[in-house]
Scaffold this motif. Structure first.
Motif, PDB file in Angstrom:
ATOM      1  N   LEU A   1      -7.065  -1.558  -7.596  1.00  0.00           N
ATOM      2  CA  LEU A   1      -7.468  -0.734  -6.455  1.00  0.00           C
ATOM      3  C   LEU A   1      -6.487  -0.864  -5.284  1.00  0.00           C
ATOM      4  O   LEU A   1      -6.681  -0.253  -4.237  1.00  0.00           O
ATOM      5  N   GLY A   2      -5.438  -1.671  -5.478  1.00  0.00           N
ATOM      6  CA  GLY A   2      -4.384  -1.743  -4.478  1.00  0.00           C
ATOM      7  C   GLY A   2      -4.334  -3.009  -3.641  1.00  0.00           C
ATOM      8  O   GLY A   2      -3.480  -3.132  -2.757  1.00  0.00           O
ATOM      9  N   PHE A   3      -5.207  -3.957  -3.884  1.00  0.00           N
ATOM     10  CA  PHE A   3      -5.182  -5.207  -3.129  1.00  0.00           C
ATOM     11  C   PHE A   3      -4.202  -6.178  -3.769  1.00  0.00           C
ATOM     12  O   PHE A   3      -4.026  -6.174  -4.982  1.00  0.00           O
ATOM     13  N   ASP A   4      -3.584  -7.014  -2.936  1.00  0.00           N
ATOM     14  CA  ASP A   4      -2.600  -7.966  -3.451  1.00  0.00           C
ATOM     15  C   ASP A   4      -2.651  -9.242  -2.625  1.00  0.00           C
ATOM     16  O   ASP A   4      -2.556  -9.191  -1.401  1.00  0.00           O
ATOM     17  N   HIS A   5      -2.794 -10.366  -3.275  1.00  0.00           N
ATOM     18  CA  HIS A   5      -2.856 -11.648  -2.587  1.00  0.00           C
ATOM     19  C   HIS A   5      -1.503 -12.335  -2.528  1.00  0.00           C
ATOM     20  O   HIS A   5      -1.355 -13.383  -1.912  1.00  0.00           O
ATOM     21  N   GLU A   6      -0.489 -11.734  -3.153  1.00  0.00           N
ATOM     22  CA  GLU A   6       0.813 -12.378  -3.230  1.00  0.00           C
ATOM     23  C   GLU A   6       1.781 -11.917  -2.147  1.00  0.00           C
ATOM     24  O   GLU A   6       2.877 -12.455  -2.036  1.00  0.00           O
ATOM     25  N   THR A   7       1.400 -10.921  -1.350  1.00  0.00           N
ATOM     26  CA  THR A   7       2.325 -10.382  -0.352  1.00  0.00           C
ATOM     27  C   THR A   7       2.368 -11.225   0.915  1.00  0.00           C
ATOM     28  O   THR A   7       3.429 -11.542   1.417  1.00  0.00           O
ATOM     29  N   ASN A   8       1.184 -11.587   1.433  1.00  0.00           N
ATOM     30  CA  ASN A   8       1.139 -12.439   2.623  1.00  0.00           C
ATOM     31  C   ASN A   8      -0.237 -13.084   2.739  1.00  0.00           C
ATOM     32  O   ASN A   8      -1.174 -12.722   2.030  1.00  0.00           O
ATOM     33  N   GLU A   9      -0.332 -14.049   3.654  1.00  0.00           N
ATOM     34  CA  GLU A   9      -1.557 -14.823   3.788  1.00  0.00           C
ATOM     35  C   GLU A   9      -2.752 -13.967   4.221  1.00  0.00           C
ATOM     36  O   GLU A   9      -3.873 -14.166   3.744  1.00  0.00           O
TER      37      GLU A   9
END
Length: 157
Positions: A124-132
């Motif tokens: 759905l477009g969420f990402d935990h690896e880009t920034n805190e």
């Protein structure tokens, strides 16, 4: 039409018991995120070898993943014209889910629920690896979705 959640089995385990759980988690996710459009996605149960192969081929990673997700890029806005949106594919390695459940003292149901929601949020477009900040948002959403289905999952790091 309703949401379409397709299940594909590329593993020896019978995992049909998770289908209704995942459908309920999809409904909860849509409600929490305010998604009105019908969604279409696939959940693929795979073994360790397939997971390692996918990780190496598409992500240049040399390990067995517990959940791997591939969103569908709709750069031309095709799904804006339809009454549903194809969002992607989630691959879950059940043996890794079992290992994580044991290592983190979770039930296998809690672990499978977390993996599904994690993969769903990625497509759905969420990402935990880009920034805190993005990581905090994604993990809070995960907690909210799991709680809405009375699933208690304590992150153990």
């Amino acid at each position: 039409m309703g949401d379409l959640l397709e299940f594909n089995y590329e593993t020896k385990e019978s995992l049909k018991e998770y289908e209704s759980l995942f459908r309920n988690l999809l409904i909860s996710t849509k409600k929490i995120l305010g998604i009105k459009k019908n969604l279409s996605l696939s959940v693929n149960y795979i073994d360790k070898d397939k997971s390692k192969e996918i990780n190496k081929q598409y992500r240049q990673k040399e390990y067995v993943g517990d959940v791997i997700s591939f969103p569908i890029n709709d750069e031309f806005g095709i799904y804006d014209q339809l009454d549903f949106k194809e969002i992607g594919d989630i691959f879950i390695t059940f043996s890794e889910a079992q290992n994580k459940a044991k290592n983190y003292n979770h039930t296998i149901v809690e672990e499978m629920a977390w993996l599904f929601v994690h993969g769903l949020l990625h497509i759905l477009g969420f990402d935990h690896e880009t920034n805190e900040q993005d990581a905090k948002e994604m993990f809070k959403l995960t907690d909210d979705i799991l709680k809405s289905e009375n699933i208690k999952y304590i992150m153990s790091f």
